[in-house]
Write a protein that holds these residues in place. Structure first.
Motif, PDB file in Angstrom:
ATOM      1  N   ASP A 140       0.843  -1.199   0.000  1.00  0.00           N
ATOM      2  CA  ASP A 140       0.000   0.000   0.000  1.00  0.00           C
ATOM      3  C   ASP A 140       0.876   1.245   0.000  1.00  0.00           C
ATOM      4  OD1 ASP A 140      -2.588   1.499   0.487  1.00  0.00           O
ATOM      5  OD2 ASP A 140      -1.420   2.093   2.244  1.00  0.00           O
ATOM      6  N   ASP A 141       0.623   2.153  -0.935  1.00  0.00           N
ATOM      7  CA  ASP A 141       1.373   3.412  -0.960  1.00  0.00           C
ATOM      8  C   ASP A 141       0.477   4.606  -0.686  1.00  0.00           C
ATOM      9  OD1 ASP A 141      -0.078   3.511  -3.291  1.00  0.00           O
ATOM     10  OD2 ASP A 141       1.663   3.495  -4.635  1.00  0.00           O
ATOM     11  N   SER A 142      -0.734   4.343  -0.188  1.00  0.00           N
ATOM     12  CA  SER A 142      -1.665   5.437   0.077  1.00  0.00           C
ATOM     13  C   SER A 142      -1.604   5.933   1.518  1.00  0.00           C
ATOM     14  CB  SER A 142      -3.109   4.990  -0.228  1.00  0.00           C
ATOM     15  OG  SER A 142      -3.511   3.949   0.652  1.00  0.00           O
ATOM     16  N   SER A 143      -0.991   5.156   2.420  1.00  0.00           N
ATOM     17  CA  SER A 143      -0.911   5.561   3.823  1.00  0.00           C
ATOM     18  C   SER A 143       0.178   6.601   4.017  1.00  0.00           C
ATOM     19  CB  SER A 143      -0.631   4.339   4.705  1.00  0.00           C
ATOM     20  OG  SER A 143      -1.653   3.376   4.566  1.00  0.00           O
ATOM     21  N   ASP A 144       0.030   7.408   5.049  1.00  0.00           N
ATOM     22  CA  ASP A 144       0.996   8.481   5.299  1.00  0.00           C
ATOM     23  C   ASP A 144       2.356   7.949   5.731  1.00  0.00           C
ATOM     24  OD1 ASP A 144      -0.915  10.456   4.729  1.00  0.00           O
ATOM     25  OD2 ASP A 144      -1.678  10.408   6.781  1.00  0.00           O
ATOM     26  N   LEU A 145       2.353   6.840   6.469  1.00  0.00           N
ATOM     27  CA  LEU A 145       3.594   6.258   6.970  1.00  0.00           C
ATOM     28  C   LEU A 145       3.751   4.834   6.468  1.00  0.00           C
ATOM     29  CD1 LEU A 145       3.308   7.459  10.687  1.00  0.00           C
ATOM     30  CD2 LEU A 145       4.578   8.569   8.837  1.00  0.00           C
ATOM     31  N   GLN A 146       4.985   4.358   6.415  1.00  0.00           N
ATOM     32  CA  GLN A 146       5.280   2.988   5.984  1.00  0.00           C
ATOM     33  C   GLN A 146       6.149   2.320   7.045  1.00  0.00           C
ATOM     34  OE1 GLN A 146       3.963   1.758   3.149  1.00  0.00           O
ATOM     35  NE2 GLN A 146       3.044   3.734   2.619  1.00  0.00           N
ATOM     36  N   ASP A 147       5.988   1.022   7.196  1.00  0.00           N
ATOM     37  CA  ASP A 147       6.838   0.244   8.099  1.00  0.00           C
ATOM     38  C   ASP A 147       7.372  -0.948   7.328  1.00  0.00           C
ATOM     39  OD1 ASP A 147       8.118  -1.096  10.063  1.00  0.00           O
ATOM     40  OD2 ASP A 147       6.381  -1.415  11.364  1.00  0.00           O
ATOM     41  N   ASP A 148       8.557  -0.790   6.756  1.00  0.00           N
ATOM     42  CA  ASP A 148       9.118  -1.851   5.926  1.00  0.00           C
ATOM     43  C   ASP A 148      10.195  -2.651   6.658  1.00  0.00           C
ATOM     44  OD1 ASP A 148      11.058   0.070   6.047  1.00  0.00           O
ATOM     45  OD2 ASP A 148      11.309   0.299   3.876  1.00  0.00           O
ATOM     46  N   LYS A 149      10.316  -2.457   7.974  1.00  0.00           N
ATOM     47  CA  LYS A 149      11.342  -3.165   8.738  1.00  0.00           C
ATOM     48  C   LYS A 149      10.760  -4.155   9.730  1.00  0.00           C
ATOM     49  CE  LYS A 149      14.597   0.716   8.527  1.00  0.00           C
ATOM     50  NZ  LYS A 149      15.379   1.698   9.323  1.00  0.00           N
ATOM     51  N   ALA A 150       9.443  -4.172   9.853  1.00  0.00           N
ATOM     52  CA  ALA A 150       8.815  -4.921  10.938  1.00  0.00           C
ATOM     53  C   ALA A 150       9.184  -6.400  10.932  1.00  0.00           C
ATOM     54  CB  ALA A 150       7.294  -4.758  10.866  1.00  0.00           C
ATOM     55  N   TYR A 151       9.028  -7.070   9.789  1.00  0.00           N
ATOM     56  CA  TYR A 151       9.261  -8.508   9.753  1.00  0.00           C
ATOM     57  C   TYR A 151      10.742  -8.843   9.940  1.00  0.00           C
ATOM     58  CZ  TYR A 151       4.684 -10.573   8.843  1.00  0.00           C
ATOM     59  OH  TYR A 151       3.415 -11.051   8.980  1.00  0.00           O
ATOM     60  N   ASP A 152      11.644  -8.037   9.385  1.00  0.00           N
ATOM     61  CA  ASP A 152      13.075  -8.279   9.579  1.00  0.00           C
ATOM     62  C   ASP A 152      13.446  -8.149  11.052  1.00  0.00           C
ATOM     63  OD1 ASP A 152      13.481  -8.753   6.902  1.00  0.00           O
ATOM     64  OD2 ASP A 152      14.190  -6.724   6.459  1.00  0.00           O
ATOM     65  N   LEU A 153      12.887  -7.135  11.701  1.00  0.00           N
ATOM     66  CA  LEU A 153      13.165  -6.941  13.126  1.00  0.00           C
ATOM     67  C   LEU A 153      12.584  -8.077  13.955  1.00  0.00           C
ATOM     68  CD1 LEU A 153      12.514  -3.100  13.421  1.00  0.00           C
ATOM     69  CD2 LEU A 153      14.723  -4.268  13.567  1.00  0.00           C
ATOM     70  N   ALA A 154      11.374  -8.525  13.595  1.00  0.00           N
ATOM     71  CA  ALA A 154      10.748  -9.634  14.319  1.00  0.00           C
ATOM     72  C   ALA A 154      11.577 -10.904  14.169  1.00  0.00           C
ATOM     73  CB  ALA A 154       9.327  -9.853  13.818  1.00  0.00           C
ATOM     74  N   TRP A 155      12.062 -11.175  12.941  1.00  0.00           N
ATOM     75  CA  TRP A 155      12.847 -12.389  12.723  1.00  0.00           C
ATOM     76  C   TRP A 155      14.169 -12.331  13.485  1.00  0.00           C
ATOM     77  CZ3 TRP A 155      12.401 -17.168  12.013  1.00  0.00           C
ATOM     78  CH2 TRP A 155      13.478 -17.963  11.606  1.00  0.00           C
ATOM     79  N   SER A 156      14.814 -11.169  13.520  1.00  0.00           N
ATOM     80  CA  SER A 156      16.056 -11.032  14.284  1.00  0.00           C
ATOM     81  C   SER A 156      15.807 -11.308  15.770  1.00  0.00           C
ATOM     82  CB  SER A 156      16.639  -9.620  14.110  1.00  0.00           C
ATOM     83  OG  SER A 156      17.045  -9.414  12.776  1.00  0.00           O
ATOM     84  N   ALA A 157      14.678 -10.814  16.274  1.00  0.00           N
ATOM     85  CA  ALA A 157      14.326 -11.069  17.675  1.00  0.00           C
ATOM     86  C   ALA A 157      14.086 -12.556  17.917  1.00  0.00           C
ATOM     87  CB  ALA A 157      13.088 -10.256  18.062  1.00  0.00           C
ATOM     88  N   LEU A 158      13.452 -13.226  16.962  1.00  0.00           N
ATOM     89  CA  LEU A 158      13.190 -14.658  17.101  1.00  0.00           C
ATOM     90  C   LEU A 158      14.485 -15.470  17.076  1.00  0.00           C
ATOM     91  CD1 LEU A 158      10.023 -14.903  14.845  1.00  0.00           C
ATOM     92  CD2 LEU A 158      10.113 -15.391  17.306  1.00  0.00           C
TER      93      LEU A 158
END
Length: 264
Positions: A233-251
């Protein structure tokens, strides 16, 4: 003296071996995480990953070991028919690769396939309406979930084409009266999809247990949420493109603490 022409072959072999070791460790980490989050069914269900190269080789769990016993070195290397291509003291679950082999063969992006029989997943797999968009977690799969009708234990090769057709291009599928399945370009992606698909099923079984009227967002909102969570989605004001990478590093940090022998 070594001929210069032999050096590229050695380099390629070393690169392939290093990539296989990396994938072995990543897949073993996923097995340990599935065990940690109580998504196992004793020695049953399966997670497979495709190895790079033209041989169409895959890694899968040694049949008979609990997921908490799986390490990088005891994973079994098999071909597209499910036969071991290297010596191993462990067999392969035949039902496992009926499902996995068909999807690996049909989907070039399905490098990793994860299948579970969790209580919540099996409960929703028995509900006629399937997965409902009851929560933000559930909406990740809105319009992105296949369904496959139960045909008995997956021991018949004729079922493979129907499995593939029902999955289509989706990242996940509910096997009715059976369980859940996710695919991913990496073991990390397949695991995170399964974690949230199973969580969505847990939410649904809890929400429907009391018999109260359910509230669901509009189809437009559900579709928007699915695009947002998929990074489409490119219609939202903000983007979060790091969430899954950060979650996997935590796991991975979690696995290092609770099961450091997974790399062995």
């Amino acid at each position: 003296m070594t001929e210069p022409s032999q050096r590229p072959d050695r380099t390629a072999a070393s690169t392939a071996a290093g990539e296989e070791l990396r994938l072995r460790r990543e897949l073993a980490a996923v097995y340990r995480l599935v065990a940690h989050f109580r998504m196992t069914d004793l020695i049953f269900t399966h997670i497979s990953v495709r190895l790079p190269g033209p041989e169409q080789h895959f890694l899968i769990n040694p049949y008979g070991l609990l997921f908490e016993e799986i390490t990088a070195s005891n994973l079994v290397k098999i071909d597209l028919t499910g036969r071991a291509v290297e010596e191993s003291p462990h067999p392969v679950n035949p039902a496992g690769f009926v499902i996995h082999g068909a999807i690996h063969a049909a989907r070039s992006d399905a490098h990793c396939i994860l299948h579970t029989h969790t209580k919540a997943g099996c409960a929703v797999a028995a509900q006629g309406h399937g997965l409902l968009p009851l929560n933000q977690i559930s909406m990740e799969f809105y319009g992105r979930l296949g369904y496959h009708d139960y045909e008995g234990v997956a021991l018949n090769l004729a079922e493979q084409r129907r499995l593939v057709a029902d999955l289509g291009g989706h990242p996940a599928m509910i096997l009715r009266n059976h369980g859940l399945l996710t695919v991913g370009e990496t073991p990390a992606q397949a695991f995170l999809r399964m974690y949230y698909l199973d969580k969505a099923c847990e939410i649904q079984t809890a929400a429907t247990a009391g018999g109260a009227e359910l509230v669901t967002p509009s189809p437009d909102v559900c579709a928007l949420t699915a695009r947002q969570l998929a990074g489409e989605d490119d219609s939202s004001d903000l983007q979060d493109d790091k969430a899954y990478d950060l979650a996997w590093s935590a796991l991975l940090r979690l696995v290092e603490r609770i099961a450091p022998d997974y790399k062995d």
